[in-house]
Design a protein around this motif. Structure first.
Motif, PDB file in Angstrom:
ATOM      1  N   ARG A   1      -6.825 -24.332   7.424  1.00 27.52           N
ATOM      2  CA  ARG A   1      -5.363 -24.720   8.148  1.00 27.52           C
ATOM      3  C   ARG A   1      -4.737 -23.547   7.474  1.00 27.52           C
ATOM      4  O   ARG A   1      -4.982 -22.963   6.386  1.00 27.52           O
TER       5      ARG A   1
ATOM      6  N   LYS B   1      -4.647 -30.724  14.651  1.00 35.50           N
ATOM      7  CA  LYS B   1      -3.431 -31.409  14.273  1.00 35.50           C
ATOM      8  C   LYS B   1      -2.303 -30.330  14.007  1.00 35.50           C
ATOM      9  O   LYS B   1      -0.804 -31.084  14.067  1.00 35.50           O
ATOM     10  N   GLN B   2      -2.964 -29.030  13.792  1.00 35.50           N
ATOM     11  CA  GLN B   2      -1.683 -27.853  12.847  1.00 35.50           C
ATOM     12  C   GLN B   2      -1.198 -26.908  14.135  1.00 35.50           C
ATOM     13  O   GLN B   2       0.176 -26.714  14.131  1.00 35.50           O
TER      14      GLN B   2
ATOM     15  N   ILE C   1       1.959 -27.375  15.617  1.00 31.71           N
ATOM     16  CA  ILE C   1       2.820 -27.212  14.805  1.00 31.71           C
ATOM     17  C   ILE C   1       3.868 -25.758  15.245  1.00 31.71           C
ATOM     18  O   ILE C   1       4.988 -26.294  15.425  1.00 31.71           O
TER      19      ILE C   1
ATOM     20  N   GLY D   1       5.465 -34.131  17.818  1.00 31.79           N
ATOM     21  CA  GLY D   1       5.038 -33.743  17.015  1.00 31.79           C
ATOM     22  C   GLY D   1       4.264 -35.772  17.109  1.00 31.79           C
ATOM     23  O   GLY D   1       3.204 -35.527  16.789  1.00 31.79           O
TER      24      GLY D   1
ATOM     25  N   ARG E   1       0.130 -33.865  18.356  1.00 31.93           N
ATOM     26  CA  ARG E   1      -0.559 -33.888  17.365  1.00 31.93           C
ATOM     27  C   ARG E   1      -1.473 -35.103  17.634  1.00 31.93           C
ATOM     28  O   ARG E   1      -2.623 -34.806  16.725  1.00 31.93           O
ATOM     29  N   ASN E   2      -0.660 -36.115  18.389  1.00 32.19           N
ATOM     30  CA  ASN E   2      -2.218 -37.401  17.991  1.00 32.19           C
ATOM     31  C   ASN E   2      -2.191 -38.087  19.273  1.00 32.19           C
ATOM     32  O   ASN E   2      -3.386 -38.366  19.714  1.00 32.19           O
TER      33      ASN E   2
ATOM     34  N   GLN F   1      -2.710 -31.311  23.186  1.00 29.15           N
ATOM     35  CA  GLN F   1      -1.928 -30.252  23.996  1.00 29.15           C
ATOM     36  C   GLN F   1      -1.912 -31.197  25.003  1.00 29.15           C
ATOM     37  O   GLN F   1      -0.510 -30.587  26.540  1.00 29.15           O
TER      38      GLN F   1
ATOM     39  N   LYS G   1      -8.230 -34.091  23.846  1.00 23.84           N
ATOM     40  CA  LYS G   1      -8.351 -33.969  22.150  1.00 23.84           C
ATOM     41  C   LYS G   1      -9.659 -34.039  21.540  1.00 23.84           C
ATOM     42  O   LYS G   1     -10.176 -33.438  21.161  1.00 23.84           O
TER      43      LYS G   1
END
Length: 515
Positions: A12, A149-150, A153, A313, A317-318, A321, A494
């Motif tokens: 990360r 999940k990063q 961002i 967000g 992330r959940n 993409q 995902k």
């Protein structure tokens, strides 16, 4: 081989590293904003016709695309003490500043007969610098972080930077400060030379934008400093690749195929929508007041940023993409249709908004008086904010999706070719989007604008309305429909990305045992 800093296969980045790295895209986008007015410079200072100016932009975008595979190949072969990606930021930024300075400061001093050939040669060098820096925006994604999940961002920071810088500050500054400053008027107050044809405005823009872009590039280098190392490249080992490997990737990597199809069609339509001439005719001619452009940007930028952050967000992330791109596209279609109906059935000249005359006007409380609003203006602003939020989600998520495609190739074949992924994406993107300026120029030429393009003082006509709507609404709708079709065949959900990262982690673990 050095041992990675993360033990569980997921490495990360720190939040500030992602924030700084995202400024690389802002740096190149600032230059793209500067060159968005290049047709006016070619017409007013270099001395070419409107259609030739639009065609020049198209040809140069093709040249831009042609340089991509070669630069990407060099990136994939590069592994220096200064990293794989950072050298290209530095070299690219130097070329961009020097060549743009020459374009806007030396060209006017060249004899008129030689200006266009001189401009072409220098602009071709400029494109090489642009390609060198642009490739890093995509190629370094996979080494910065492989946490699913990063990665979204990056898109959050990128969206905020671009919205604040390119859709708020730049329009406000140009429409509220530079246009009044560099418009040449007679004693009666009539404009005798538009700022868009005044070389002094371009001198000002190049120096200001070039310095800001350089600062962004330095911060991007700092953001990549810790992660631009071999242990974060693919499997952590150097795998030699040649052009035959590239052919195999192009033929069998379904993810990059579908992403390119989606993003390139979207980019073509967005390039037409955001074309400088379309913004001028939209607000200056159809609505009757070009200063509204700066006002709309000021009113919508922060809400669009908030919608993007909230949407990215949660969705990116959940839900992944791919899902973010699909939802962003559907929302864009619905809100764009709403704006078209408002412009067609309503009276655009009744749009009344607080006029933001420069940065000082933005901060003046009197600017925001309720008396400065109209119902049409409020409705337009609401739809524009919703459209901007969904568009930002759909367009910004594409860049980190290229990192997923690079990881998929490692999973599929063991090859780590982020340069290929980024430049393949850019190559097709630029070749197709290069048509945007030509399409816009030809459409305006068809309604009588053959020698010059409309400016803010051009009288209204139905032809201008429908050409503007075709570019502002019609072209994006086609791009968004292609998005949805391409995502039907895009394999990287995902769940699939979680499987891919587990497999790559296992490959790295075996490599570490050998070493």
């Amino acid at each position: 081989m050095k041992k990675p800093l993360e033990e569980n296969g997921i490495h990360r980045a720190k939040l500030w590293e992602i924030a700084f790295y995202a400024l690389n895209n802002t740096s190149t986008n600032i230059y793209m904003a500067l060159m968005g007015y290049i047709s006016y410079y070619l017409i007013g200072i270099v001395g070419v016709g409107a259609v030739l100016a639009g065609s020049f932009v198209t040809v140069m975008r093709i040249w831009d695309g042609v340089t991509d595979p070669f630069v990407g190949f060099v990136v994939d072969k590069t592994n220096t003490k200064f990293g794989k990606n950072r050298p290209f930021i530095v070299v690219g930024q130097i070329i961009l500043f020097v060549s743009s300075f020459i374009l806007f400061n030396v060209t006017p001093s060249i004899p008129k007969s030689g200006r266009f050939p001189f401009f072409v040669v220098v602009y071709m060098v400029y494109i090489i610098g642009y390609t060198c820096q642009c490739v890093v925006t995509k190629s370094a994604q996979s080494c910065l972080t492989n946490d699913p999940k990063q990665r979204p961002i990056f898109a959050m920071f990128d969206s905020v930077y671009n919205v604040v810088a390119l859709t708020m500050i730049v329009p406000i500054y140009i429409s509220g400060t530079l246009i009044p400053k560099y418009n040449v008027t007679n004693d009666a107050g009539e404009v005798t030379l538009s700022a868009f044809y005044n070389p002094e405005m371009f001198h000002h823009l190049q120096l200001l934008f070039g310095c800001i872009a350089a600062v962004c590039a330095v911060l991007a280098v700092i953001g990549l400093w810790r992660k631009d190392r071999q242990e974060y490249f693919g499997t952590g080992e150097v795998v030699k690749v040649g052009f035959k490997d590239y052919v195999d990737v192009l033929a069998h990597n379904r993810a990059i195929q579908m992403l390119v199809a989606s993003a390139s069609s979207d980019k073509l339509s967005m390039s037409m929508r955001n074309n400088a001439t379309i913004m001028i005719t939209m607000f200056g001619v159809i609505c009757g007041n070009y200063a509204l452009y700066g006002s709309v940007s000021a009113l919508t930028s922060i809400p669009v940023c908030l919608l993007t952050i909230l949407g990215m967000g949660y969705i990116g992330r959940n839900l992944g993409q791919k899902k973010a791109l699909v939802i962003g596209t559907i929302g864009s279609i619905a809100s764009a249709l709403g704006i078209f109906l408002l412009m067609w059935l309503g009276d655009p000249t009744s749009m009344k908004l607080p006029i933001v005359n420069g940065i000082k006007g933005l901060l003046n409380p009197a600017t925001w008086s309720p008396a400065n609003w109209s119902l049409f203006g409020l409705t337009f602003i609401f739809l524009y904010i919703v459209l901007g939020g969904f568009m930002s989600i759909a367009s910004s998520i594409v860049i980190p999706m290229t990192a997923d495609c690079a990881d998929y190739e490692v999973y599929r074949s063991g090859r780590y070719v982020p340069g290929l992924m980024g430049t393949l994406f850019s190559f097709v993107d630029k070749i197709i989007s290069s048509l945007a300026a030509t399409f816009v120029a030809l459409m305006f030429a068809a309604i009588g604008f053959r020698k010059e393009l409309p400016v803010e003082s051009t009288p209204y006509s139905d032809g201008i309305f429908w050409v503007t709507m075709a570019c502002f609404i019609g072209a994006p709708l086609i791009g968004w429909i292609i998005n949805l079709i391409a995502m039907k065949f895009y394999p990287l959900t995902k769940e699939k990305m979680e499987e891919i990262q587990e497999e790559i982690a296992a490959i790295k673990a075996k490599a570490m045992e050998k070493n």
